[in-house]
Scaffold this motif. Structure first.
Motif, PDB file in Angstrom:
ATOM      1  N   ARG A 108       0.834  -1.194   0.000  1.00 24.63           N
ATOM      2  CA  ARG A 108       0.000   0.000   0.000  1.00 24.63           C
ATOM      3  C   ARG A 108       0.877   1.255   0.000  1.00 24.63           C
ATOM      4  NH1 ARG A 108      -2.281  -0.722   6.182  1.00 24.63           N
ATOM      5  NH2 ARG A 108      -0.431   0.011   7.313  1.00 24.63           N
ATOM      6  N   LYS A 109       0.281   2.373  -0.389  1.00 25.86           N
ATOM      7  CA  LYS A 109       0.962   3.647  -0.318  1.00 25.86           C
ATOM      8  C   LYS A 109       1.070   4.094   1.146  1.00 25.86           C
ATOM      9  CE  LYS A 109       1.745   4.503  -4.657  1.00 25.86           C
ATOM     10  NZ  LYS A 109       3.145   4.631  -5.160  1.00 25.86           N
ATOM     11  N   SER A 164       0.828   6.391   4.180  1.00 27.29           N
ATOM     12  CA  SER A 164       0.102   7.577   4.620  1.00 27.29           C
ATOM     13  C   SER A 164       1.030   8.451   5.451  1.00 27.29           C
ATOM     14  CB  SER A 164      -1.109   7.152   5.467  1.00 27.29           C
ATOM     15  OG  SER A 164      -1.622   8.250   6.192  1.00 27.29           O
ATOM     16  N   ASP A 187       3.468  -1.362   6.738  1.00 31.14           N
ATOM     17  CA  ASP A 187       4.305  -0.479   5.924  1.00 31.14           C
ATOM     18  C   ASP A 187       5.799  -0.755   6.038  1.00 31.14           C
ATOM     19  OD1 ASP A 187       2.111   1.427   5.092  1.00 31.14           O
ATOM     20  OD2 ASP A 187       1.963   1.615   7.273  1.00 31.14           O
ATOM     21  N   ASP A 192       6.100   0.739   0.131  1.00 31.19           N
ATOM     22  CA  ASP A 192       5.991   1.863  -0.791  1.00 31.19           C
ATOM     23  C   ASP A 192       7.381   2.396  -1.132  1.00 31.19           C
ATOM     24  OD1 ASP A 192       5.362   4.093  -2.246  1.00 31.19           O
ATOM     25  OD2 ASP A 192       4.243   5.115  -0.649  1.00 31.19           O
ATOM     26  N   GLU A 244       8.127   4.628  -3.234  1.00 29.90           N
ATOM     27  CA  GLU A 244       8.112   6.050  -3.553  1.00 29.90           C
ATOM     28  C   GLU A 244       8.039   6.921  -2.305  1.00 29.90           C
ATOM     29  OE1 GLU A 244       4.903   6.694  -6.249  1.00 29.90           O
ATOM     30  OE2 GLU A 244       5.859   5.610  -7.894  1.00 29.90           O
ATOM     31  N   ALA A 245       7.879   6.321  -1.142  1.00 31.08           N
ATOM     32  CA  ALA A 245       7.834   7.087   0.106  1.00 31.08           C
ATOM     33  C   ALA A 245       9.235   7.620   0.431  1.00 31.08           C
ATOM     34  CB  ALA A 245       7.326   6.207   1.245  1.00 31.08           C
TER      35      ALA A 245
END
Length: 284
Positions: A155-156, A158, A209, A267, A269-270
């Motif tokens: 998941r992306k 948050s 995450d 993620d 890209e985080a």
């Protein structure tokens, strides 16, 4: 080949469950490093080793397993590809009978885990993946005699909340600085303790995450689930103080076969380098 490896891992899981569901306490021995060993480890290892060696491959692929004698370093360094196996990851969880143990099989090429299968036999669940193929989770509905397969992806992240996973058997004491750093940046930091390779799989399927491991672990503990996470779209990194996400973890079969520490993230890209800067003590 992925489907064949899945079937091998499931058969190994069945051998483990025969011991797991037997009446009476599990007999435990201890290896030279004081880690526990049960007959379930040995039975699972036998199934995996014999089955992998019987695969109809163009060229034989050597293997390294936690429960097999380790070939010489000079020999291992010549291998362009190899199987890396933990026949029962989470033996402590197995002994406690909390269901959080797995069978781990990885194919490594040039130090990169390119195929991985993680089977949690007591949970009736399999995670598998390969590069250029993707990753998926299978849940076995035994009573209905069917298998549900779903694609998985991380998941992306948050900016309000983050879920961090730790080891059920090894505790989270070494993560104090990292967690304090995250708590200063997120409104909510949820910390969950999970056994064996299930932590990687949770990140791969998007229910967590970050999985930081800041104490040494053997390569066979990480490779299979790392392959699943990579195939799903995440990765595992060898951190440095300057750049926590500087280099993807590689499996080199060096003396000891130990990974000092790593960060498994979903993620990619985080801004992990920014989020984790100065959060933990790692060497440059």
């Amino acid at each position: 080949m992925l489907e064949e490896v899945i079937q091998i891992a499931r058969r190994a899981g069945e051998a483990i469950l025969e011991v797991y569901h037997a009446s009476g306490a599990v007999e435990v021995q201890h290896k030279d490093d004081n880690s526990p060993l049960t007959i379930a480890d040995e039975r699972s290892n036998r199934v995996i080793v014999e089955s992998l060696r019987a695969l109809n491959l163009p060229m034989p692929v050597p293997l390294v397993s936690e429960e097999c004698p380790l070939p010489a370093l000079s020999e291992r360094k010549q291998w362009p590809r190899f199987w890396l196996i933990d026949p029962l990851d989470g033996t402590k969880e197995f002994i406690k009978r909390n269901d959080e143990f797995t069978v781990n099989i990885a194919l490594v090429e040039g130090g990169v885990p390119v195929l991985g299968v993680v089977v949690a036999p007591a949970l009736n669940t399999t995670w598998a993946g390969a590069m250029a193929y993707g990753a998926f989770r299978e849940c076995h509905a035994a009573r209905q005699g069917r298998i549900e397969r779903v694609e998985i992806a991380p998941r992306k992240l948050s900016r309000d909340s983050i879920t961090v996973l730790g080891s059920r058997s090894h505790g989270v004491e070494s993560m104090d600085a990292l967690l304090a750093g995250l708590q200063a940046q997120f409104k909510s930091v949820q910390i969950e303790n999970v056994g064996s390779s299930l932590k990687f799989c949770r990140v791969a399927e998007g229910s967590a995450d970050l999985y930081p491991r800041l104490t040494p672990v053997c390569e066979w503990d990480a490779a299979a689930a790392h392959a699943v996470l990579r195939a799903a779209g995440g990765d595992v990194f060898s951190p440095t103080r300057a750049a926590p996400m500087a280099e993807s973890l590689r499996y080199r079969l060096d003396d000891g076969l130990l990974v000092p520490q790593f960060l498994a993230v979903g993620d990619l890209e985080a801004p992990w380098n920014q989020l984790l800067a100065n959060c933990f003590g790692v060497s440059k």
